[in-house]
Design an enzyme around this catalytic site. Structure first.
Site, PDB file in Angstrom:
ATOM      1  N   CYS A 151       9.602   1.714   3.579  1.00 57.64           N
ATOM      2  CA  CYS A 151      10.387   0.466   3.755  1.00 57.64           C
ATOM      3  C   CYS A 151      11.853   0.667   4.236  1.00 57.64           C
ATOM      4  CB  CYS A 151      10.468  -0.502   2.916  1.00 57.64           C
ATOM      5  SG  CYS A 151      11.026  -0.253   1.323  1.00 57.64           S
TER       6      CYS A 151
ATOM      7  N   PHE B 103       0.868  -1.185   0.034  1.00 54.66           N
ATOM      8  CA  PHE B 103       0.052   0.041  -0.049  1.00 54.66           C
ATOM      9  C   PHE B 103       0.863   1.267  -0.019  1.00 54.66           C
ATOM     10  CE2 PHE B 103       0.740  -0.273   4.736  1.00 54.66           C
ATOM     11  CZ  PHE B 103       0.809   1.331   4.776  1.00 54.66           C
TER      12      PHE B 103
HETATM   13  P1  NAD Z   1       1.215  -6.585   2.814  1.00 54.77           P
HETATM   14  O1  NAD Z   1       2.202  -7.785   3.363  1.00 54.77           O
HETATM   15  O2  NAD Z   1       0.058  -6.709   4.042  1.00 54.77           O
HETATM   16  O3  NAD Z   1       0.410  -6.557   1.658  1.00 54.77           O
HETATM   17  C1  NAD Z   1       1.255  -6.713   0.332  1.00 54.77           C
HETATM   18  C2  NAD Z   1       0.493  -7.429  -0.712  1.00 54.77           C
HETATM   19  O4  NAD Z   1       0.256  -9.045  -0.338  1.00 54.77           O
HETATM   20  C3  NAD Z   1      -0.968  -6.983  -0.800  1.00 54.77           C
HETATM   21  O5  NAD Z   1      -1.080  -6.488  -2.309  1.00 54.77           O
HETATM   22  C4  NAD Z   1      -1.774  -7.866  -0.438  1.00 54.77           C
HETATM   23  O6  NAD Z   1      -3.091  -8.174  -1.142  1.00 54.77           O
HETATM   24  C5  NAD Z   1      -1.196  -9.215  -0.344  1.00 54.77           C
HETATM   25  N1  NAD Z   1      -1.332  -9.935   0.929  1.00 54.77           N
HETATM   26  C6  NAD Z   1      -1.638  -9.417   2.016  1.00 54.77           C
HETATM   27  N2  NAD Z   1      -1.636 -10.679   2.835  1.00 54.77           N
HETATM   28  C7  NAD Z   1      -1.687 -11.694   2.074  1.00 54.77           C
HETATM   29  C8  NAD Z   1      -1.835 -13.133   2.094  1.00 54.77           C
HETATM   30  N3  NAD Z   1      -1.799 -13.614   3.795  1.00 54.77           N
HETATM   31  N4  NAD Z   1      -1.732 -13.827   1.199  1.00 54.77           N
HETATM   32  C9  NAD Z   1      -1.542 -13.625  -0.002  1.00 54.77           C
HETATM   33  N5  NAD Z   1      -1.355 -12.098  -0.197  1.00 54.77           N
HETATM   34  C10 NAD Z   1      -1.454 -11.302   0.671  1.00 54.77           C
HETATM   35  O7  NAD Z   1       2.077  -5.366   3.021  1.00 54.77           O
HETATM   36  P2  NAD Z   1       1.522  -3.831   3.043  1.00 54.77           P
HETATM   37  O8  NAD Z   1       1.066  -3.419   4.486  1.00 54.77           O
HETATM   38  O9  NAD Z   1       0.606  -3.465   1.701  1.00 54.77           O
HETATM   39  O10 NAD Z   1       2.913  -3.008   2.767  1.00 54.77           O
HETATM   40  C11 NAD Z   1       3.437  -2.779   3.928  1.00 54.77           C
HETATM   41  C12 NAD Z   1       5.038  -3.400   3.998  1.00 54.77           C
HETATM   42  O11 NAD Z   1       5.486  -3.597   2.856  1.00 54.77           O
HETATM   43  C13 NAD Z   1       6.016  -3.183   5.177  1.00 54.77           C
HETATM   44  O12 NAD Z   1       6.470  -4.299   5.762  1.00 54.77           O
HETATM   45  C14 NAD Z   1       6.913  -2.576   4.154  1.00 54.77           C
HETATM   46  O13 NAD Z   1       8.181  -2.711   4.967  1.00 54.77           O
HETATM   47  C15 NAD Z   1       6.867  -3.575   3.134  1.00 54.77           C
HETATM   48  N6  NAD Z   1       7.528  -2.821   2.025  1.00 54.77           N
HETATM   49  C16 NAD Z   1       8.779  -3.364   1.315  1.00 54.77           C
HETATM   50  C17 NAD Z   1       9.506  -2.859   0.422  1.00 54.77           C
HETATM   51  C18 NAD Z   1      10.987  -3.092  -0.079  1.00 54.77           C
HETATM   52  O14 NAD Z   1      11.164  -2.569  -0.899  1.00 54.77           O
HETATM   53  N7  NAD Z   1      11.358  -3.815   0.667  1.00 54.77           N
HETATM   54  C19 NAD Z   1       8.806  -1.393  -0.130  1.00 54.77           C
HETATM   55  C20 NAD Z   1       7.480  -0.981   0.289  1.00 54.77           C
HETATM   56  C21 NAD Z   1       7.066  -1.806   1.356  1.00 54.77           C
END
Ligand code: NAD
Length: 490
Positions: free
Chosen positions: A282, A150
């Site tokens: 992140c 997100f």
């Molecule tokens: P999230 O893991 O909740 O969701 C990411 C994606 O996974 C979404 O599209 C969601 O629909 C899907 N998803 C969520 N739960 C799932 C499940 N149980 N099974 C299958 N798919 C699922 O992450 P978020 O809250 O959207 O984003 C924030 C996180 O992303 C933070 O931990 C942040 O550090 C990380 N992030 C990392 C980077 C990087 O480059 N390392 C960059 C941006 C964000």
């Protein structure tokens, strides 16, 4: 009644048959902006099949013709930059300035991907044995997919998508169900480029759509960005299905401040890193480790800056920090702060339950500073993903580096100093994929890989630049020998 978003499959905007929808909200006001369908697996199937069909002809389009669509897209994104940024602020909460900067990085990735006719080239060596030549060529992988988080709805898809299609692949993208509006707008621009139907497809949804992507036989490579537990799950399931995977996870980023660091610059940069995008980056600094005598001056200066940060709705003039993504996130952040206190940390600045005049329904947390965080405490190791900076002090740079390396995260580590020798030691020894020296958000430019180590990344090749080109191509090696009797005429 809020608009129900559509999917974009095979060049057509279509209603989803989803039985479940979620509200997309403005986190500053809690107002409903739209409804997003949680598409069933059958709609991922339709998108993947359309992409597989489109791949047959798209891979034959010469690379220099393929990138012409990206040149057009760059122009359209620039023309619509403010509108895209406004949408990001509305659904994601960050300030308009932050949202514009996000889209700028997305555009940079389009620019780099326009270099694919050069970047995708292979290698040739004549006479590996007498009269025999050998070559390595790069070919597209097939249908590829991305699953996005997100916090950067406009930028993160662009770490992958432009490279994938420039290399001749076709694409399925699933945005975060919390912020699907930005990609709807981006997809409308992609449509305007005249890209052939099926080359890029968009499916809204959540877990069911993700699982369908992970299991789909036509999808050959998947890029994921999100939290580490989901990254690990996605990586394992996709890899078990024989797919090429790159999965970026969460983070807990330490910044080390030595006593010889520049006070004003370090303070400004640290505040921006910890509280920019409300700490939902992140690459946000989340642990500030002062060394020796740095403790007092830097703690004082950071506390002053944290207190005076202007918090509010990101489209309002002068606002420096917007809300976090939703009420649930605010509650999670506040309970982690409480847990830190239970573990012995002291709340130096308390940003919990703030009143933001005119935005009483918003999901706000003001900048929060936790002092005396114990390195072995849960709060020192848990990703908070909000505007909370933990602070601790050690006596030597060796101790500070040992602390950086003791954690299970490895997204970013930064050092503030005026000593070249200290900087080199840190760069050499710190175990993280992105290193900042007097930089607080070490976000690689589009022509460098967005690295990440340990639990912050599962896979091998990262997004952006040459890594993306490698990820989206498979190498083919050809060894050739030709027989010709030159005495015979054609
Ligand atoms: P999230 O893991 O909740 O969701 C990411 C994606 O996974 C979404 O599209 C969601 O629909 C899907 N998803 C969520 N739960 C799932 C499940 N149980 N099974 C299958 N798919 C699922 O992450 P978020 O809250 O959207 O984003 C924030 C996180 O992303 C933070 O931990 C942040 O550090 C990380 N992030 C990392 C980077 C990087 O480059 N390392 C960059 C941006 C964000």
């Amino acid at each position: 009644m809020a608009e129900r978003l559509q999917n974009y499959i095979n060049g057509i905007w279509c209603d989803s048959n989803a039985t479940e929808t979620l509200d997309v909200i403005n986190p500053a006001t809690n107002e409903i902006l739209a409804q997003v369908p949680l598409s069933p697996g059958s709609e991922v199937d339709a998108a993947a099949n359309a992409a597989a069909e489109a791949f047959k002809s798209w891979r034959r389009v010469p690379p220099n013709d393929r990138v012409q669509y990206l040149f057009k897209l760059k122009g359209l994104m620039e023309e619509n930059l403010d509108e895209l940024a406004r949408t990001i602020t509305l659904e994601c909460g960050k300030t308009f300035g932050e949202a514009r900067a996000e889209m700028q990085r997305a555009i940079e990735n389009v620019e780099v991907a326009c270099g694919v006719p050069m970047l995708m080239q292979g290698d040739v060596l004549e006479d590996i044995a007498r009269g025999i030549d050998e070559m390595m060529i790069r070919q597209p992988v097939g249908v590829c997919a991305a699953i996005a988080p997100f916090n950067f709805p406009g930028m993160i898809p662009f770490w992958f998508l432009p490279y994938a299609i420039a290399c001749g692949n076709t694409y399925v993208i699933k945005p975060s169900e919390k912020v699907p509006l930005t990609l709807q707008k981006v997809m409308q621009l992609i449509e305007k480029t005249g890209l052939p139907a099926g080359v890029v497809n968009l499916v809204n949804g959540a877990k069911e759509a993700v699982d369908a992507i992970l299991d789909h036989p036509a999808i050959r490579a998947i890029s994921f960005v999100g939290s580490s537990p989901v990254a690990k799950y996605v990586y394992s399931r996709g890899a078990a299905n024989g797919k090429r995977m790159q999965c970026q996870g969460g983070a807990k980023n330490p910044i080390i401040i030595l006593p010889d660091a520049d006070l004003d610059m370090t303070t400004r940069i640290t505040l921006d890193s910890a509280f920019g995008c409300a700490g939902q980056r992140c690459l946000a600094a989340s642990l500030m480790v002062t060394v020796g005598k740095a403790k007092e001056p830097f703690t004082e200066a950071i506390a002053e800056g944290a207190k005076s940060r202007v918090v509010g709705f990101g489209l309002d003039e002068g606002v420096q920090m917007g809300p976090v993504i939703n009420h649930a996130s605010r509650e999670r952040i506040e309970s982690l702060v409480a847990q830190g206190v239970e573990e012995g940390a002291k709340v130096l600045i308390d940003g919990r339950s703030p009143q933001v005049s005119g935005y009483e329904q918003g999901s706000f947390v003001r900048p929060t500073l936790l002092q005396n965080v114990r390195p072995d405490s849960l709060i020192a190791q848990t990703e908070i993903f909000g505007p909370v900076l933990g602070m601790l002090n050690v006596e030597t740079i060796e101790e500070a580096i040992a602390l950086v390396n003791s954690g299970h995260w490895g997204n970013m580590a930064c050092l503030f100093t005026s000593s070249g020798a200290a900087a080199r030691k840190f760069r050499y020894e710190a175990e993280a994929g992105n290193i900042g020296i007097n930089i607080g958000v070490a976000a690689p430019m589009a022509f460098f890989p967005f690295s990440g180590w340990k639990d912050s990344f599962f896979g091998d090749l990262h997004g952006q630049g040459r890594h993306a080109v490698e990820f989206f191509t498979q190498t083919k090696v050809v060894i050739e020998r030709w027989f010709q009797d030159w005495s015979r005429q054609f």
